[in-house]
Scaffold this motif. Structure first.
Motif, PDB file in Angstrom:
ATOM      1  N   PHE A 317      -2.012 -39.057 -51.105  1.00  0.00           N
ATOM      2  CA  PHE A 317      -3.238 -38.747 -50.371  1.00  0.00           C
ATOM      3  C   PHE A 317      -3.438 -39.724 -49.221  1.00  0.00           C
ATOM      4  CE2 PHE A 317      -7.813 -39.961 -50.031  1.00  0.00           C
ATOM      5  CZ  PHE A 317      -8.261 -38.846 -49.336  1.00  0.00           C
ATOM      6  N   ALA A 318      -3.343 -41.019 -49.525  1.00  0.00           N
ATOM      7  CA  ALA A 318      -3.578 -42.033 -48.500  1.00  0.00           C
ATOM      8  C   ALA A 318      -2.564 -41.920 -47.353  1.00  0.00           C
ATOM      9  CB  ALA A 318      -3.521 -43.427 -49.121  1.00  0.00           C
ATOM     10  N   GLU A 319      -1.315 -41.685 -47.685  1.00  0.00           N
ATOM     11  CA  GLU A 319      -0.293 -41.552 -46.647  1.00  0.00           C
ATOM     12  C   GLU A 319      -0.490 -40.277 -45.836  1.00  0.00           C
ATOM     13  OE1 GLU A 319       3.473 -41.953 -48.581  1.00  0.00           O
ATOM     14  OE2 GLU A 319       3.326 -44.149 -48.685  1.00  0.00           O
ATOM     15  N   ALA A 320      -0.988 -39.218 -46.480  1.00  0.00           N
ATOM     16  CA  ALA A 320      -1.281 -37.979 -45.755  1.00  0.00           C
ATOM     17  C   ALA A 320      -2.428 -38.194 -44.770  1.00  0.00           C
ATOM     18  CB  ALA A 320      -1.610 -36.858 -46.730  1.00  0.00           C
ATOM     19  N   VAL A 321      -3.444 -38.939 -45.193  1.00  0.00           N
ATOM     20  CA  VAL A 321      -4.556 -39.253 -44.296  1.00  0.00           C
ATOM     21  C   VAL A 321      -4.049 -40.082 -43.124  1.00  0.00           C
ATOM     22  CG1 VAL A 321      -6.760 -40.456 -44.067  1.00  0.00           C
ATOM     23  CG2 VAL A 321      -6.282 -39.120 -46.124  1.00  0.00           C
ATOM     24  N   GLN A 322      -3.277 -41.103 -43.431  1.00  0.00           N
ATOM     25  CA  GLN A 322      -2.775 -42.004 -42.385  1.00  0.00           C
ATOM     26  C   GLN A 322      -1.851 -41.268 -41.412  1.00  0.00           C
ATOM     27  OE1 GLN A 322       0.107 -45.132 -43.393  1.00  0.00           O
ATOM     28  NE2 GLN A 322      -1.316 -46.614 -42.528  1.00  0.00           N
ATOM     29  N   GLY A 323      -1.026 -40.378 -41.933  1.00  0.00           N
ATOM     30  CA  GLY A 323      -0.050 -39.693 -41.088  1.00  0.00           C
ATOM     31  C   GLY A 323      -0.517 -38.371 -40.531  1.00  0.00           C
ATOM     32  N   GLY A 324      -1.756 -37.949 -40.871  1.00  0.00           N
ATOM     33  CA  GLY A 324      -2.255 -36.681 -40.380  1.00  0.00           C
ATOM     34  C   GLY A 324      -1.542 -35.484 -40.970  1.00  0.00           C
ATOM     35  N   ARG A 325      -1.008 -35.648 -42.185  1.00  0.00           N
ATOM     36  CA  ARG A 325      -0.288 -34.551 -42.840  1.00  0.00           C
ATOM     37  C   ARG A 325      -1.266 -33.606 -43.548  1.00  0.00           C
ATOM     38  NH1 ARG A 325       2.237 -35.825 -47.044  1.00  0.00           N
ATOM     39  NH2 ARG A 325       2.094 -38.089 -47.282  1.00  0.00           N
ATOM     40  N   PRO A 326      -0.817 -32.376 -43.877  1.00  0.00           N
ATOM     41  CA  PRO A 326      -1.662 -31.455 -44.631  1.00  0.00           C
ATOM     42  C   PRO A 326      -1.937 -31.979 -46.039  1.00  0.00           C
ATOM     43  CG  PRO A 326       0.185 -30.297 -43.593  1.00  0.00           C
ATOM     44  CD  PRO A 326       0.465 -31.760 -43.459  1.00  0.00           C
ATOM     45  N   ALA A 327      -2.891 -31.351 -46.703  1.00  0.00           N
ATOM     46  CA  ALA A 327      -3.241 -31.738 -48.074  1.00  0.00           C
ATOM     47  C   ALA A 327      -2.034 -31.597 -48.989  1.00  0.00           C
ATOM     48  CB  ALA A 327      -4.381 -30.869 -48.591  1.00  0.00           C
ATOM     49  N   PRO A 328      -1.692 -32.631 -49.773  1.00  0.00           N
ATOM     50  CA  PRO A 328      -0.553 -32.541 -50.696  1.00  0.00           C
ATOM     51  C   PRO A 328      -0.700 -31.430 -51.727  1.00  0.00           C
ATOM     52  CG  PRO A 328      -1.201 -34.836 -50.379  1.00  0.00           C
ATOM     53  CD  PRO A 328      -2.257 -33.996 -49.737  1.00  0.00           C
ATOM     54  N   ILE A 329      -1.904 -31.269 -52.284  1.00  0.00           N
ATOM     55  CA  ILE A 329      -2.182 -30.194 -53.251  1.00  0.00           C
ATOM     56  C   ILE A 329      -3.430 -29.482 -52.743  1.00  0.00           C
ATOM     57  CG2 ILE A 329      -2.639 -29.614 -55.670  1.00  0.00           C
ATOM     58  CD1 ILE A 329      -1.300 -32.246 -56.451  1.00  0.00           C
ATOM     59  N   PRO A 330      -3.244 -28.517 -51.840  1.00  0.00           N
ATOM     60  CA  PRO A 330      -4.381 -27.944 -51.107  1.00  0.00           C
ATOM     61  C   PRO A 330      -5.352 -27.172 -51.989  1.00  0.00           C
ATOM     62  CG  PRO A 330      -2.362 -26.705 -50.668  1.00  0.00           C
ATOM     63  CD  PRO A 330      -1.961 -27.929 -51.433  1.00  0.00           C
ATOM     64  N   GLY A 331      -6.625 -27.288 -51.640  1.00  0.00           N
ATOM     65  CA  GLY A 331      -7.661 -26.569 -52.366  1.00  0.00           C
ATOM     66  C   GLY A 331      -7.443 -25.070 -52.365  1.00  0.00           C
ATOM     67  N   GLU A 332      -6.823 -24.535 -51.326  1.00  0.00           N
ATOM     68  CA  GLU A 332      -6.585 -23.092 -51.252  1.00  0.00           C
ATOM     69  C   GLU A 332      -5.675 -22.615 -52.384  1.00  0.00           C
ATOM     70  OE1 GLU A 332      -5.270 -21.912 -47.416  1.00  0.00           O
ATOM     71  OE2 GLU A 332      -7.210 -22.279 -46.466  1.00  0.00           O
ATOM     72  N   GLN A 333      -4.756 -23.472 -52.832  1.00  0.00           N
ATOM     73  CA  GLN A 333      -3.934 -23.127 -53.998  1.00  0.00           C
ATOM     74  C   GLN A 333      -4.770 -23.140 -55.267  1.00  0.00           C
ATOM     75  OE1 GLN A 333      -0.531 -25.638 -54.575  1.00  0.00           O
ATOM     76  NE2 GLN A 333       0.829 -24.313 -53.399  1.00  0.00           N
ATOM     77  N   ILE A 334      -5.506 -24.210 -55.460  1.00  0.00           N
ATOM     78  CA  ILE A 334      -6.246 -24.388 -56.708  1.00  0.00           C
ATOM     79  C   ILE A 334      -7.393 -23.388 -56.801  1.00  0.00           C
ATOM     80  CG2 ILE A 334      -7.322 -26.081 -58.228  1.00  0.00           C
ATOM     81  CD1 ILE A 334      -4.350 -26.567 -57.498  1.00  0.00           C
ATOM     82  N   LEU A 335      -7.828 -22.833 -55.669  1.00  0.00           N
ATOM     83  CA  LEU A 335      -8.808 -21.756 -55.679  1.00  0.00           C
ATOM     84  C   LEU A 335      -8.316 -20.590 -56.546  1.00  0.00           C
ATOM     85  CD1 LEU A 335     -11.396 -20.405 -54.479  1.00  0.00           C
ATOM     86  CD2 LEU A 335      -9.932 -19.571 -52.624  1.00  0.00           C
ATOM     87  N   ILE A 336      -7.018 -20.301 -56.499  1.00  0.00           N
ATOM     88  CA  ILE A 336      -6.442 -19.224 -57.313  1.00  0.00           C
ATOM     89  C   ILE A 336      -6.594 -19.545 -58.793  1.00  0.00           C
ATOM     90  CG2 ILE A 336      -4.268 -18.081 -57.917  1.00  0.00           C
ATOM     91  CD1 ILE A 336      -3.438 -18.390 -54.987  1.00  0.00           C
ATOM     92  N   GLN A 337      -6.346 -20.809 -59.140  1.00  0.00           N
ATOM     93  CA  GLN A 337      -6.512 -21.232 -60.534  1.00  0.00           C
ATOM     94  C   GLN A 337      -7.966 -21.093 -60.977  1.00  0.00           C
ATOM     95  OE1 GLN A 337      -6.799 -25.458 -62.573  1.00  0.00           O
ATOM     96  NE2 GLN A 337      -4.838 -25.201 -61.563  1.00  0.00           N
ATOM     97  N   GLN A 338      -8.896 -21.487 -60.100  1.00  0.00           N
ATOM     98  CA  GLN A 338     -10.314 -21.367 -60.435  1.00  0.00           C
ATOM     99  C   GLN A 338     -10.709 -19.904 -60.633  1.00  0.00           C
ATOM    100  OE1 GLN A 338     -11.147 -25.137 -60.996  1.00  0.00           O
ATOM    101  NE2 GLN A 338     -12.839 -23.716 -60.921  1.00  0.00           N
ATOM    102  N   ALA A 339     -10.096 -19.022 -59.852  1.00  0.00           N
ATOM    103  CA  ALA A 339     -10.380 -17.593 -60.006  1.00  0.00           C
ATOM    104  C   ALA A 339      -9.916 -17.098 -61.369  1.00  0.00           C
ATOM    105  CB  ALA A 339      -9.702 -16.809 -58.888  1.00  0.00           C
ATOM    106  N   ILE A 340      -8.783 -17.607 -61.839  1.00  0.00           N
ATOM    107  CA  ILE A 340      -8.277 -17.216 -63.153  1.00  0.00           C
ATOM    108  C   ILE A 340      -9.194 -17.721 -64.265  1.00  0.00           C
ATOM    109  CG2 ILE A 340      -6.392 -17.551 -64.805  1.00  0.00           C
ATOM    110  CD1 ILE A 340      -4.470 -17.544 -62.403  1.00  0.00           C
ATOM    111  N   ILE A 341      -9.590 -19.004 -64.197  1.00  0.00           N
ATOM    112  CA  ILE A 341     -10.481 -19.567 -65.214  1.00  0.00           C
ATOM    113  C   ILE A 341     -11.813 -18.811 -65.225  1.00  0.00           C
ATOM    114  CG2 ILE A 341     -11.802 -21.614 -65.889  1.00  0.00           C
ATOM    115  CD1 ILE A 341      -9.456 -23.319 -64.897  1.00  0.00           C
ATOM    116  N   ASP A 342     -12.327 -18.495 -64.033  1.00  0.00           N
ATOM    117  CA  ASP A 342     -13.548 -17.708 -63.930  1.00  0.00           C
ATOM    118  C   ASP A 342     -13.351 -16.344 -64.586  1.00  0.00           C
ATOM    119  OD1 ASP A 342     -16.258 -17.075 -62.500  1.00  0.00           O
ATOM    120  OD2 ASP A 342     -14.917 -15.459 -61.864  1.00  0.00           O
ATOM    121  N   GLY A 343     -12.194 -15.726 -64.348  1.00  0.00           N
ATOM    122  CA  GLY A 343     -11.899 -14.430 -64.951  1.00  0.00           C
ATOM    123  C   GLY A 343     -11.787 -14.516 -66.459  1.00  0.00           C
TER     124      GLY A 343
END
Length: 359
Positions: A317-343
């Motif tokens: 995370f810290a290196e991604a912030v420093q280097g301007g890289r994308p999120a290592p484990i993006p929320g858009e992926q985990i949104l799918i998991q949350q949809a499953i748990i909600d289901g």
């Protein structure tokens, strides 16, 4: 010379100490602020952790008004949503502890806030940094198994029910599904490239948590301690998902991926009543396939390492912030998991199959 990062920590419970320890190993990071909603708790944390350069706040909004680069959000589940959205809209990069949120609607708003602001939202699933988890993903996505049509995952502790905020529906949203089930889901879904879910049929119960014989806070136990679900995805793929905080059994079985050319069986590392879930490493990995007309199985050699997976999560995370890289484990992926748990929770309550609708 790369710039030094100014990091704030929101929430000062036990998991925040792990974040402090990990950040301290990074020479380019300064922890400059801590916030906690309980008056005086952030100051106690700053003093006890000897964070001599850090300011203490009784409001996360006060912390977010400071000139900092990123935050670790270590609050109870119920406040993940509001704190994350506020941090993203304040221009901060965010490392959020799992689970992502209490509801799917909250997770959707968090993901939208990250997209609209262009700021990073990464979710803290440290098992992904295990080299053997990466090997698992490589094997499944390599095509060696052929078309994967069925997967089975989950874990079960013979005894391992938490208390406090974990068993309050208002504060946690869900029980075993969110607490340890999220690890199982992330392992399987990440290996398969996070396919899009369509429907889920589920059952949940809390026979152990509500029984004073097994839990000291039985009268306050409001969430599930067991759950199982069949999730249907696009491309004729199904997932059998099961999880348990407590049971009269030693295991809920291995994780497996069935493909048209080969199958893969994975067991978890660790032993004891609190083991058997996918919050750590892999114990064994075996491929089942046919060679020269005969049934064959191959033990996949595991990668030996001494990595501290939690430290790796924070460092990335810290290196991604420093280097301007994308999120290592993006929320858009985990949104799918949350949809499953909600289901799962909706299906269990309705006692029927329900649709999963993603934007």
């Amino acid at each position: 010379m790369s710039k030094r990062l100014k990091i704030g920590i929101i929430g000062s419970g036990g998991i925040a100490k792990a974040h402090v320890a990990a950040y301290r190993k990074l020479p380019f990071v300064d922890i400059v602020a801590v916030a906690d909603v309980i008056p005086g708790k952030a100051r106690q944390f700053v003093d006890s952790e000897q964070l001599t350069e850090a300011a203490a706040y009784d409001s996360h909004l006060e912390l977010l008004a400071q000139p900092i680069d990123g935050v670790s959000i270590c609050t109870p589940n119920v406040s993940h949503h509001r704190t994350t959205v506020d941090a993203l809209r304040a221009g901060k990069q965010v490392l959020l502890e799992k689970p992502m949120s209490v509801t799917f609607e909250e997770a959707l708003e968090m993901t939208q806030a990250a997209r609209e602001t262009g700021n990073m939202l990464t979710i803290g699933f440290q098992p992904r940094y295990d080299p053997n988890m990466k090997l698992l993903q490589e094997i499944v996505q390599s095509g060696r198994l052929g078309k994967v049509y069925y997967a089975e995952t989950g874990g079960g502790r013979r005894r391992g029910m938490p208390g406090g905020t974990f068993i309050s529906k208002k504060l946690a949203g869900a029980g075993a599904m969110a607490d340890i089930g999220c690890y199982s889901l992330d392992m399987a879904l990440n290996a398969m490239g996070y396919p899009r879910p369509l429907t889920v049929s589920a059952f949940t119960s809390n026979h152990f948590g509500t029984n004073p014989k097994y839990h000291g806070e039985a009268s306050k136990f409001e969430v599930e301690d067991f759950g199982t679900a069949m999730v249907r995805f696009e491309n004729d793929l199904v997932l059998n998902f099961k999880i348990s905080w407590a049971m009269h059994m030693d295991s809920l079985g291995a994780t497996m991926f069935l493909g048209t050319d080969a199958g893969l069986k994975i067991t978890s590392a660790g032993s004891g009543p609190w083991s058997g879930v996918w919050d750590g490493s892999i114990g064994s990995m075996t491929m089942f396939h046919d060679e020269y007309g005969g049934h064959t199985q191959t033990a996949i050699p595991l990668i030996e390492h001494r990595l501290n997976l939690f430290d790796e999560k924070v460092r990335d995370f810290a290196e991604a912030v420093q280097g301007g890289r994308p999120a290592p484990i993006p929320g858009e992926q985990i949104l799918i998991q949350q949809a499953i748990i909600d289901g799962v929770l909706r299906s269990a309550e309705a006692r029927r199959e329900v649709a999963i609708e993603l934007p």
